[in-house]
Design a protein around this motif. Structure first.
Motif, PDB file in Angstrom:
ATOM      1  N   ALA A   1       1.263  -1.519  -0.049  1.00 55.53           N
ATOM      2  CA  ALA A   1      -0.047   0.379   0.184  1.00 55.53           C
ATOM      3  C   ALA A   1       0.642   1.202  -0.209  1.00 55.53           C
ATOM      4  CB  ALA A   1      -1.246   0.256   1.319  1.00 55.53           C
ATOM      5  N   ALA A   2       1.698   1.346   0.637  1.00 51.47           N
ATOM      6  CA  ALA A   2       2.719   2.526   0.662  1.00 51.47           C
ATOM      7  C   ALA A   2       3.302   2.476  -0.824  1.00 51.47           C
ATOM      8  CB  ALA A   2       4.134   2.139   1.843  1.00 51.47           C
ATOM      9  N   LEU A   3       3.593   1.663  -0.653  1.00 49.15           N
ATOM     10  CA  LEU A   3       4.841   1.988  -2.816  1.00 49.15           C
ATOM     11  C   LEU A   3       3.723   1.789  -3.388  1.00 49.15           C
ATOM     12  CD1 LEU A   3       6.572   1.035  -4.533  1.00 49.15           C
ATOM     13  CD2 LEU A   3       4.988  -0.963  -4.924  1.00 49.15           C
ATOM     14  N   ARG A   4       2.379   1.934  -3.320  1.00 44.69           N
ATOM     15  CA  ARG A   4       1.506   2.184  -4.417  1.00 44.69           C
ATOM     16  C   ARG A   4       0.954   4.340  -4.104  1.00 44.69           C
ATOM     17  NH1 ARG A   4      -3.792   3.465  -5.470  1.00 44.69           N
ATOM     18  NH2 ARG A   4      -4.651   2.885  -3.176  1.00 44.69           N
ATOM     19  N   LYS A   5       1.170   4.470  -3.010  1.00 44.58           N
ATOM     20  CA  LYS A   5       1.088   5.843  -2.410  1.00 44.58           C
ATOM     21  C   LYS A   5       1.758   6.723  -2.379  1.00 44.58           C
ATOM     22  CE  LYS A   5      -2.077   5.127   1.534  1.00 44.58           C
ATOM     23  NZ  LYS A   5      -2.925   4.488   2.296  1.00 44.58           N
ATOM     24  N   LYS A   6       2.834   6.014  -2.949  1.00 44.15           N
ATOM     25  CA  LYS A   6       4.844   7.008  -2.330  1.00 44.15           C
ATOM     26  C   LYS A   6       4.435   7.157  -4.174  1.00 44.15           C
ATOM     27  CE  LYS A   6       8.553   4.888  -3.908  1.00 44.15           C
ATOM     28  NZ  LYS A   6       9.340   3.945  -4.017  1.00 44.15           N
ATOM     29  N   LEU A   7       4.454   6.510  -5.123  1.00 42.39           N
ATOM     30  CA  LEU A   7       4.284   6.620  -6.278  1.00 42.39           C
ATOM     31  C   LEU A   7       3.307   6.897  -7.010  1.00 42.39           C
ATOM     32  CD1 LEU A   7       5.065   2.374  -8.086  1.00 42.39           C
ATOM     33  CD2 LEU A   7       6.761   4.848  -7.664  1.00 42.39           C
ATOM     34  N   ASN A   8       1.938   7.094  -6.036  1.00 41.04           N
ATOM     35  CA  ASN A   8       0.888   8.260  -6.665  1.00 41.04           C
ATOM     36  C   ASN A   8       0.151   7.669  -7.545  1.00 41.04           C
ATOM     37  OD1 ASN A   8      -0.883  10.141  -5.785  1.00 41.04           O
ATOM     38  ND2 ASN A   8       0.390  12.038  -6.968  1.00 41.04           N
ATOM     39  N   ILE A   9      -0.342   6.408  -7.403  1.00 33.79           N
ATOM     40  CA  ILE A   9      -1.212   5.956  -8.466  1.00 33.79           C
ATOM     41  C   ILE A   9      -2.207   5.254  -8.227  1.00 33.79           C
ATOM     42  CG2 ILE A   9       0.922   5.575 -10.500  1.00 33.79           C
ATOM     43  CD1 ILE A   9       0.941   2.680  -9.251  1.00 33.79           C
ATOM     44  N   SER A  10      -3.258   5.163  -8.727  1.00 33.22           N
ATOM     45  CA  SER A  10      -4.092   4.427  -8.875  1.00 33.22           C
ATOM     46  C   SER A  10      -4.108   2.701  -8.644  1.00 33.22           C
ATOM     47  CB  SER A  10      -5.500   5.021  -9.235  1.00 33.22           C
ATOM     48  OG  SER A  10      -5.024   3.779 -10.318  1.00 33.22           O
ATOM     49  N   ALA A  11      -5.699   2.056  -7.815  1.00 29.00           N
ATOM     50  CA  ALA A  11      -5.334   0.622  -7.751  1.00 29.00           C
ATOM     51  C   ALA A  11      -5.638   0.182  -9.202  1.00 29.00           C
ATOM     52  CB  ALA A  11      -6.393   0.049  -7.197  1.00 29.00           C
ATOM     53  N   ALA A  12      -6.003   0.802 -10.600  1.00 28.91           N
ATOM     54  CA  ALA A  12      -5.945   0.626 -12.179  1.00 28.91           C
ATOM     55  C   ALA A  12      -4.471   0.416 -12.105  1.00 28.91           C
ATOM     56  CB  ALA A  12      -7.479   0.952 -11.906  1.00 28.91           C
ATOM     57  N   GLU A  13      -4.372   1.323 -12.351  1.00 27.43           N
ATOM     58  CA  GLU A  13      -2.570   2.226 -12.733  1.00 27.43           C
ATOM     59  C   GLU A  13      -1.777   0.786 -11.927  1.00 27.43           C
ATOM     60  OE1 GLU A  13      -3.288   7.202 -13.204  1.00 27.43           O
ATOM     61  OE2 GLU A  13      -2.847   5.988 -11.662  1.00 27.43           O
ATOM     62  N   MET A  14      -1.996   0.294 -10.506  1.00 24.80           N
ATOM     63  CA  MET A  14      -1.134  -0.090 -10.503  1.00 24.80           C
ATOM     64  C   MET A  14      -0.849  -1.923 -11.060  1.00 24.80           C
ATOM     65  SD  MET A  14       1.281  -1.197  -8.509  1.00 24.80           S
ATOM     66  CE  MET A  14       2.099  -0.455  -7.106  1.00 24.80           C
ATOM     67  N   GLY A  15      -2.407  -2.223 -11.038  1.00 21.16           N
ATOM     68  CA  GLY A  15      -2.757  -2.969 -11.864  1.00 21.16           C
ATOM     69  C   GLY A  15      -2.622  -3.595 -13.390  1.00 21.16           C
ATOM     70  N   LYS A  16      -2.350  -2.506 -13.152  1.00 21.49           N
ATOM     71  CA  LYS A  16      -1.868  -2.695 -15.247  1.00 21.49           C
ATOM     72  C   LYS A  16      -0.456  -2.121 -15.226  1.00 21.49           C
ATOM     73  CE  LYS A  16      -2.395   0.722 -18.919  1.00 21.49           C
ATOM     74  NZ  LYS A  16      -2.810   2.480 -20.020  1.00 21.49           N
ATOM     75  N   LEU A  17       0.013  -1.919 -14.673  1.00 20.77           N
ATOM     76  CA  LEU A  17       1.670  -2.642 -14.323  1.00 20.77           C
ATOM     77  C   LEU A  17       2.104  -3.830 -14.002  1.00 20.77           C
ATOM     78  CD1 LEU A  17       3.033   1.491 -12.519  1.00 20.77           C
ATOM     79  CD2 LEU A  17       3.275   0.554 -14.380  1.00 20.77           C
ATOM     80  N   LEU A  18       1.605  -4.156 -13.299  1.00 17.39           N
ATOM     81  CA  LEU A  18       1.647  -5.399 -12.937  1.00 17.39           C
ATOM     82  C   LEU A  18       1.169  -6.673 -13.804  1.00 17.39           C
ATOM     83  CD1 LEU A  18       1.125  -5.124  -9.134  1.00 17.39           C
ATOM     84  CD2 LEU A  18       2.893  -5.216  -9.970  1.00 17.39           C
ATOM     85  N   GLY A  19      -0.465  -6.420 -14.679  1.00 20.19           N
ATOM     86  CA  GLY A  19      -0.951  -7.110 -15.184  1.00 20.19           C
ATOM     87  C   GLY A  19      -1.609  -7.063 -14.532  1.00 20.19           C
ATOM     88  N   VAL A  20      -2.336  -7.449 -13.698  1.00 17.28           N
ATOM     89  CA  VAL A  20      -3.495  -8.145 -12.835  1.00 17.28           C
ATOM     90  C   VAL A  20      -4.302  -7.025 -12.754  1.00 17.28           C
ATOM     91  CG1 VAL A  20      -2.113  -9.417 -11.880  1.00 17.28           C
ATOM     92  CG2 VAL A  20      -2.458  -7.054 -10.953  1.00 17.28           C
ATOM     93  N   SER A  21      -5.797  -7.714 -11.988  1.00 17.75           N
ATOM     94  CA  SER A  21      -6.947  -6.089 -12.379  1.00 17.75           C
ATOM     95  C   SER A  21      -6.735  -5.154 -10.575  1.00 17.75           C
ATOM     96  CB  SER A  21      -8.464  -7.373 -12.165  1.00 17.75           C
ATOM     97  OG  SER A  21      -7.885  -7.418 -10.814  1.00 17.75           O
TER      98      SER A  21
END
Length: 147
Positions: A84-104
């Motif tokens: 969760a801290a990684l996503r907040k640090k990168l300032n991206i949404s859950a959808a964007e994180m999913g796109k980066l990782l190849g998941v929903s």
């Protein structure tokens, strides 16, 4: 004389029924208690079996993850707070994180809430994203970099 014999017979029958009722009532109480104890034991056994099954599945997953980690030479672990801290640090949404990782986005949400854990292959992708900065993430997502 028949009335006396009938009265005696009915009195004996009444007393016998009373005695039998008292005896059977005690047996019924004991039977009910035994049944409830048996049901409680069955529930406990079912719970323990489920726990064993869950631990067995976890052990298989852990062994599989250890094998893949041993093959790659690194061991990876997953922490909900760290993700969760990684996503907040990168300032991206859950959808964007999913796109980066190849998941929903739903998978990302479940990982952050601790409902599920990522697979070993996904841990590798998370480790790769962890090495990226904000600009690199924005470039991968096709967005303008934030300064």
């Amino acid at each position: 004389m028949t009335t006396f014999a009938d009265q005696l017979k009915s009195e004996i029958s009444r007393l016998a029924k009373k005695e039998v009722r008292a005896e059977t009532q005690a047996l019924k109480k004991a039977s009910t208690q035994y049944r409830s104890e048996i049901a409680a034991l069955k529930r406990r056994i079912a719970g323990l079996e489920a726990q064993i099954k869950k631990q067995g599945k976890g052990a298989v997953r852990v062994k599989a993850a250890e094998k893949t980690d041993e093959e790659s030479g690194t061991s990876r672990r997953f922490r909900v707070a760290g993700f969760a801290a990684l996503r907040k640090k990168l300032n991206i949404s859950a959808a964007e994180m999913g796109k980066l990782l190849g998941v929903s986005a739903q998978s990302v949400y479940h990982w952050e809430t601790g409902k599920t854990k990522p697979r070993a292959s996904q841990l590798a992708a998370i480790a790769a994203v962890r090495k990226l900065g904000k600009r690199a993430v924005a470039a991968k997502l096709g967005e303008p970099a934030e300064a």
